[in-house]
Design an enzyme around this catalytic site. Structure first.
Site, PDB file in Angstrom:
ATOM      1  CB  SER A  19     -10.757  -4.188 -11.352  1.00 49.27           C
ATOM      2  OG  SER A  19     -11.804  -3.331 -11.676  1.00 49.27           O
ATOM      3  CB  CYS A  20      -4.767  -4.741 -12.497  1.00 55.28           C
ATOM      4  SG  CYS A  20      -5.217  -4.761 -14.254  1.00 55.28           S
ATOM      5  CB  THR A  21      -5.474  -6.925  -7.329  1.00 55.22           C
ATOM      6  OG1 THR A  21      -6.762  -6.291  -7.426  1.00 55.22           O
ATOM      7  CG2 THR A  21      -5.027  -6.944  -5.878  1.00 55.22           C
ATOM      8  CD  GLU A  39      -8.703  -8.286 -12.672  1.00 57.17           C
ATOM      9  OE1 GLU A  39      -8.700  -9.390 -12.093  1.00 57.17           O
ATOM     10  OE2 GLU A  39      -7.776  -7.453 -12.551  1.00 57.17           O
ATOM     11  NE  ARG A 249     -10.108  -3.965  -7.655  1.00 61.76           N
ATOM     12  CZ  ARG A 249      -9.107  -3.274  -8.176  1.00 61.76           C
ATOM     13  NH1 ARG A 249      -7.870  -3.758  -8.123  1.00 61.76           N
ATOM     14  NH2 ARG A 249      -9.314  -2.119  -8.774  1.00 61.76           N
TER      15      ARG A 249
END
Length: 355
Positions: A19-21, A39, A249
């Site tokens: 769940s990278c942002t 993540e 996100r």
């Protein structure tokens, strides 16, 4: 045995993992910094990698034979995973930076043929190639015409990762590169924001659903003479999605980065980026996947911020929330060998009781 267990877990949880942002910030003196969270549901063995100029590389085809041969034009520094000597997130000596982001359900790498095999790279070799070959986003756009991403499981990885990529340069220009149906689709990224699936153009269209959001508080209103006003602060952002899904996100990253008050300079913006990225930190246990009667909790393994002016890479990890920094200028850019450095650590609690 350990690698086999990791491979099994990755194979089970790839559809819901990562769940990278990512965000980018501008400063009052027209500098830029970018950053992202990392993540996953298990340890990726994050490690630092320095690549010098003139180091020779060969791409890897699915059968293990060589693909594209190239030599590093620019030195670069960043993070790699599973012990691979390739940078998946980093910055080069010209201030160009890249980040690999998971793109499950959408990434489609090229079919390797006799005609394209000499231009092929694995998904992680691709980001390494961009960092060591180009100085600007415009150069990257032109260079993409000469390369394909092969469905090659990277060295040290238990499975083939589905990636898409964000690239920034020193001037603040940004693009997103997505491998779809074997072709590389390129999008200009005016906001500098990045998350995961679905495709980038969908995320940008989805922002139109939130044009009512504002950092300014909503003004009081009167209904038939009865005055209504907000409770406390923050009414302008009522309706901002707060979950950890990729679309939510993306919206939050776009809102928080665009609403950020400009820092005076890059040093201040680095700390500002860490504060904003705190909004996307996943506590262990808040996001879980259940398949085959196994539970894996996804969490934030690391947060990374890049300063293309000073060529510094800042990071902190799950086990050590102290911000660390590596300076590309501190390395011998003409060294003969790749160097590695640890990105791990243990948090030190400072006792100031008697200070």
């Amino acid at each position: 045995m350990k690698l086999r267990i990791i491979g099994l877990l990755l194979a089970i949880f790839i559809p819901t993992a990562w769940s990278c942002t990512g965000i980018q910030l501008k400063t009052k003196d027209n500098a830029f910094v970018s950053g992202r969270t990392v993540e996953f549901g298990l340890n990726l063995d994050l490690g630092g990698v320095f690549i010098p100029r003139n180091y020779a590389f060969k791409g890897t085809l699915p059968d293990g034979s060589p693909g594209l041969s190239y030599t590093a034009k620019y030195a670069a520094i960043g993070g790699g995973m599973f012990g691979e000597m390739a940078i998946s997130d980093g910055i080069n000596e010209k201030g160009l930076s890249i980040g690999d982001f998971y793109f499950p359900g959408y990434a489609g790498y090229a079919t390797i043929t006799p005609q394209n095999k000499n231009n092929a790279l694995s998904p992680t070799e691709f980001s390494n190639w961009i960092l060591t070959q180009f100085s600007t986003v415009d150069e990257v756009k032109q260079g993409l015409k000469s390369v394909v991403i092969a469905p090659t499981t990277p060295k040290g990885w238990p499975v083939l990762p589905p990636f898409h990529y964000i690239v920034y340069d020193k001037t603040g220009k940004s693009i997103v590169i997505e491998p779809i149906n074997g072709q590389l689709k390129v999008y200009d990224n005016p906001l500098g924001v990045m998350t995961n699936s679905p495709a980038f153009d969908w995320h940008m269209t989805n922002l139109a659903s939130y044009i009512n959001l504002s950092p300014l508080n909503a003004p009081p209103v009167e209904v038939d003479g009865f005055k209504l006003q907000q409770f406390g602060q923050g009414s302008g952002l009522h309706g901002l999605p707060g979950d950890f899904t990729s679309p939510s996100r993306f919206v939050r990253a776009a809102v928080f980065s665009s609403a950020a008050i400009l820092a005076d300079n890059a040093d201040q913006a680095v700390l500002q980026a860490f504060h904003i990225l705190n909004q996307f930190d996943i506590p262990m246990g808040s996001v879980r996947a259940m398949e085959n009667k196994t539970v894996v909790a996804e969490y934030t393994l690391a947060t990374i911020v890049r300063d293309p002016q000073s060529l510094k890479l800042y990071f902190r990890t799950f086990n050590d929330q102290s911000i660390k920094m590596v300076n590309l200028n501190a390395f011998d850019l003409n060294a003969k060998q790749i160097k590695t450095f640890s990105m791990q650590g243990t948090q030190q609690v400072i006792d100031i009781s008697k200070s």
